[in-house]
Design a protein around this motif. Structure first.
Motif, PDB file in Angstrom:
ATOM      1  N   LYS A   1       2.448  20.603  12.166  1.00 16.12           N
ATOM      2  CA  LYS A   1       2.930  21.773  12.899  1.00 16.12           C
ATOM      3  C   LYS A   1       1.783  22.724  13.193  1.00 16.12           C
ATOM      4  N   VAL A   2       1.757  23.216  14.428  1.00 17.50           N
ATOM      5  CA  VAL A   2       0.794  24.240  14.828  1.00 17.50           C
ATOM      6  C   VAL A   2       1.389  25.621  14.598  1.00 17.50           C
ATOM      7  N   LEU A   3       2.689  25.750  14.868  1.00 10.16           N
ATOM      8  CA  LEU A   3       3.484  26.944  14.624  1.00 10.16           C
ATOM      9  C   LEU A   3       4.764  26.513  13.912  1.00 10.16           C
ATOM     10  N   PRO A   4       5.503  27.437  13.318  1.00 14.21           N
ATOM     11  CA  PRO A   4       6.752  27.035  12.656  1.00 14.21           C
ATOM     12  C   PRO A   4       7.694  26.279  13.577  1.00 14.21           C
ATOM     13  N   GLU A   5       7.665  26.602  14.868  1.00  8.88           N
ATOM     14  CA  GLU A   5       8.565  25.968  15.815  1.00  8.88           C
ATOM     15  C   GLU A   5       7.877  24.925  16.694  1.00  8.88           C
ATOM     16  N   LEU A   6       6.572  24.706  16.505  1.00  4.13           N
ATOM     17  CA  LEU A   6       5.828  23.791  17.364  1.00  4.13           C
ATOM     18  C   LEU A   6       5.216  22.661  16.532  1.00  4.13           C
TER      19      LEU A   6
ATOM     20  N   GLY B   1      12.332  37.589  22.390  1.00  2.00           N
ATOM     21  CA  GLY B   1      12.915  38.416  21.350  1.00  2.00           C
ATOM     22  C   GLY B   1      12.813  37.849  19.954  1.00  2.00           C
ATOM     23  N   LYS B   2      12.049  36.787  19.750  1.00  2.00           N
ATOM     24  CA  LYS B   2      11.908  36.233  18.398  1.00  2.00           C
ATOM     25  C   LYS B   2      11.087  37.179  17.519  1.00  2.00           C
ATOM     26  N   THR B   3      11.444  37.286  16.281  1.00  3.29           N
ATOM     27  CA  THR B   3      10.709  38.124  15.355  1.00  3.29           C
ATOM     28  C   THR B   3       9.679  37.313  14.602  1.00  3.29           C
ATOM     29  N   VAL B   4       8.626  37.968  14.158  1.00  5.08           N
ATOM     30  CA  VAL B   4       7.569  37.311  13.406  1.00  5.08           C
ATOM     31  C   VAL B   4       8.052  37.038  11.986  1.00  5.08           C
ATOM     32  N   GLN B   5       7.783  35.852  11.463  1.00  2.00           N
ATOM     33  CA  GLN B   5       8.215  35.528  10.117  1.00  2.00           C
ATOM     34  C   GLN B   5       7.503  36.415   9.097  1.00  2.00           C
ATOM     35  N   GLU B   6       8.244  36.772   8.027  1.00  2.00           N
ATOM     36  CA  GLU B   6       7.674  37.616   6.998  1.00  2.00           C
ATOM     37  C   GLU B   6       6.621  36.868   6.192  1.00  2.00           C
TER      38      GLU B   6
ATOM     39  N   PHE C   1       2.431  31.740   7.821  1.00  2.00           N
ATOM     40  CA  PHE C   1       2.559  30.314   8.129  1.00  2.00           C
ATOM     41  C   PHE C   1       1.184  29.677   8.195  1.00  2.00           C
ATOM     42  N   ARG C   2       1.091  28.478   7.659  1.00  2.00           N
ATOM     43  CA  ARG C   2      -0.156  27.732   7.709  1.00  2.00           C
ATOM     44  C   ARG C   2       0.058  26.444   8.504  1.00  2.00           C
ATOM     45  N   PRO C   3      -0.731  26.223   9.542  1.00  2.00           N
ATOM     46  CA  PRO C   3      -0.607  24.970  10.305  1.00  2.00           C
ATOM     47  C   PRO C   3      -0.816  23.776   9.385  1.00  2.00           C
ATOM     48  N   SER C   4      -0.125  22.680   9.682  1.00  2.00           N
ATOM     49  CA  SER C   4      -0.206  21.489   8.842  1.00  2.00           C
ATOM     50  C   SER C   4      -0.724  20.298   9.636  1.00  2.00           C
ATOM     51  N   ILE C   5      -1.330  19.386   8.923  1.00  2.00           N
ATOM     52  CA  ILE C   5      -1.805  18.147   9.529  1.00  2.00           C
ATOM     53  C   ILE C   5      -1.625  17.022   8.505  1.00  2.00           C
ATOM     54  N   MET C   6      -0.957  15.940   8.927  1.00  2.00           N
ATOM     55  CA  MET C   6      -0.685  14.835   8.011  1.00  2.00           C
ATOM     56  C   MET C   6      -1.069  13.513   8.670  1.00  2.00           C
ATOM     57  N   PRO C   7      -2.095  12.850   8.155  1.00  2.00           N
ATOM     58  CA  PRO C   7      -2.453  11.527   8.685  1.00  2.00           C
ATOM     59  C   PRO C   7      -1.493  10.466   8.174  1.00  2.00           C
ATOM     60  N   TYR C   8      -1.299   9.392   8.924  1.00  2.00           N
ATOM     61  CA  TYR C   8      -0.446   8.289   8.481  1.00  2.00           C
ATOM     62  C   TYR C   8      -0.946   6.976   9.043  1.00  2.00           C
ATOM     63  N   LEU C   9      -0.577   5.908   8.347  1.00  2.00           N
ATOM     64  CA  LEU C   9      -0.923   4.550   8.758  1.00  2.00           C
ATOM     65  C   LEU C   9       0.322   3.684   8.640  1.00  2.00           C
ATOM     66  N   LYS C  10       0.638   2.927   9.688  1.00  2.00           N
ATOM     67  CA  LYS C  10       1.792   2.035   9.701  1.00  2.00           C
ATOM     68  C   LYS C  10       1.330   0.638  10.094  1.00  2.00           C
TER      69      LYS C  10
ATOM     70  N   TYR D   1       8.698  21.591  20.889  1.00  2.00           N
ATOM     71  CA  TYR D   1       8.842  23.026  20.655  1.00  2.00           C
ATOM     72  C   TYR D   1      10.319  23.328  20.411  1.00  2.00           C
ATOM     73  N   ASP D   2      10.622  23.883  19.235  1.00  2.00           N
ATOM     74  CA  ASP D   2      11.986  24.256  18.888  1.00  2.00           C
ATOM     75  C   ASP D   2      12.297  25.601  19.539  1.00  2.00           C
ATOM     76  N   LEU D   3      13.097  25.563  20.609  1.00  2.00           N
ATOM     77  CA  LEU D   3      13.385  26.771  21.368  1.00  2.00           C
ATOM     78  C   LEU D   3      14.476  27.631  20.738  1.00  2.00           C
ATOM     79  N   SER D   4      15.211  27.071  19.781  1.00  2.00           N
ATOM     80  CA  SER D   4      16.306  27.827  19.149  1.00  2.00           C
ATOM     81  C   SER D   4      16.320  27.547  17.646  1.00  2.00           C
ATOM     82  N   PRO D   5      15.435  28.191  16.877  1.00  2.00           N
ATOM     83  CA  PRO D   5      15.320  27.916  15.439  1.00  2.00           C
ATOM     84  C   PRO D   5      16.605  28.143  14.646  1.00  2.00           C
ATOM     85  N   LYS D   6      17.513  29.018  15.131  1.00  2.00           N
ATOM     86  CA  LYS D   6      18.739  29.295  14.405  1.00  2.00           C
ATOM     87  C   LYS D   6      19.737  28.141  14.500  1.00  2.00           C
ATOM     88  N   ASN D   7      19.567  27.278  15.502  1.00  2.00           N
ATOM     89  CA  ASN D   7      20.366  26.061  15.600  1.00  2.00           C
ATOM     90  C   ASN D   7      19.460  24.954  16.116  1.00  2.00           C
TER      91      ASN D   7
END
Length: 389
Positions: free
Chosen positions: A73-78, A20-25, A28-37, A115-121
């Motif tokens: 992020k691949v999806l807003p919740e993933l 029942g999740k609705t599509v965001q208005e 969304f653009r997937p993101s990728i961030m490289p890092y070095l530690k 995976y964020d299964l409950s974005p509202k909380n």
């Protein structure tokens, strides 16, 4: 059947939560961030003693830790996080510091998604892949945030006991979350993993590892959002306490009849002062019953300087001890003790840390993790530089 039932429940929870999740208005653009530690250590040590022979005292420089990764992020919740490691690169084998030598090997360290299964909380977050299990707070604390020079060896004993590996990285699935319970905040993680040593190749008897960790936050919130890994020093002035309980359990395998751990941990902030500790009980049954325990206590005092720097004097003590039934269950005997005293200079952005520490080792036993067959690591002084890019 018990394992299948738990797995089905986790997957069903995910399907129900996302239904029942609705599509965001907004697109969304997937993101990728490289890092070095990087952690670069300069160590003056007394050298390793074996029987009546003692290696020469020495100075050595090497990369204690090196991690190169990608997250985003691949999806807003993933979201995802994957990294490779080159730990102990160029380490001198006769240096008193713990850890295996590395002549240039690079290996996969971890790779997992959440995976964020409950974005509202923030109550339901499903993590799967190759990751650290939540056996205690220290076992899943990022080494880049510790007040001590390094993570405690207690977490290595605990993780090796449960997973078969000192670093504890295992394949599995974890359900975790964070939310308010009245004036308090609850953080929980429950997981199913598979052992990753020779014992995991079980022909006649196979059992998964079930584990969980619950923490209750009193006072100021230490975490405002769920994260899979923890921090040891938040670099904040606050009054709070987090109390935690953890467990792990595994049934019959080809190597033992049962395996379980119980842990308690606490982290307390009193203004500038921070103290954290934990205690774990390790129990393994075969023909005999084996018992061991791990204890750790660490303190630090955050002095906030100008230009966004923090100066932290700190001290840590830890001890592992066990009984004489180690041969029957293929684990460690004797004791392993460590005292760490030092200072850290940390940027508020947590991108740079300089530390100067003195570390003292002690212990006894034929087969404990680092002091065995009359071989003892010496004490050492380390000047470290940590960079996160």
């Amino acid at each position: 059947m018990k394992f299948k039932g738990i797995l089905i429940l986790l997957l069903f929870t995910g399907l129900v939560a996302t239904a029942g999740k609705t599509v965001q208005e907004k697109p969304f653009r997937p993101s990728i961030m490289p890092y070095l530690k990087l952690q670069f250590w300069n160590v003056a040590s007394r050298g390793v003693t074996s029987a009546d022979e003692k290696a020469a005292s020495r100075f050595t420089s090497y990369f204690r830790r090196g991690r190169l990764g990608l997250k985003g992020k691949v999806l807003p919740e993933l979201s995802y996080n994957a990294m490779v490691s080159f730990d102990n690169l160029a380490k001198d084998g006769f240096s008193s510091t713990k850890g295996l030598m590395n002549a240039g090997a690079v290996a996969l360290w971890s790779a997992y998604f959440t995976y964020d299964l409950s974005p509202k909380n923030d109550w339901l977050n499903l993590t799967g892949g190759y990751f650290l299990p939540h056996l205690s707070r220290e076992s899943t604390t990022a080494p880049w945030t510790t007040s001590s020079l390094d993570k405690t060896e207690n977490s290595c004993y605990l993780r090796q006991f449960v997973t078969g590996k000192a670093n504890g990285i295992c394949p599995g699935i974890n359900l975790g979350g964070l939310g308010d319970l009245g004036k308090q905040t609850l953080i929980y993680n429950i997981a199913i993993i598979n052992r990753q040593d020779a014992v995991s190749i079980m022909e006649r008897n196979w059992s998964p590892v079930l584990l969980g960790h619950l923490m209750l936050n009193f006072g100021h919130k230490e975490f405002s959002k769920y994260n899979y890994c923890f921090s040891n020093n938040l670099l904040k002035k606050q009054t709070s306490a987090i109390l935690g309980l953890a467990f792990s359990a595994q049934g019959k395998t080809d190597a033992f009849k049962s395996n379980q751990t119980i842990s308690a941990d606490a982290t307390i902030y009193l203004g500038h002062f921070k103290i954290d500790g934990e205690y774990s009980v390790l129990i393994r049954k075969n023909n005999l019953e084996y018992n061991a325990n791990c204890f750790m206590l660490r303190t630090g005092y955050n002095i906030f300087l100008k230009r966004n720097w923090v100066f932290e004097p700190t001290a840590m003590f830890e001890k592992f001890s066990s009984d004489e039934n180690f041969n029957d269950v293929s684990f460690f005997d004797g004791s392993d003790k460590k005292l760490d005293v030092g200072v850290n200079l940390i940027s508020m952005a947590k991108k740079i840390k300089v530390n100067l520490h003195y570390v003292h080792h002690d212990g006894e036993g034929k087969k404990n993790r680092y002091i065995k067959n009359e071989t003892f690591p010496g004490d050492y002084v380390a000047l470290g530089l940590q960079l996160i890019i």
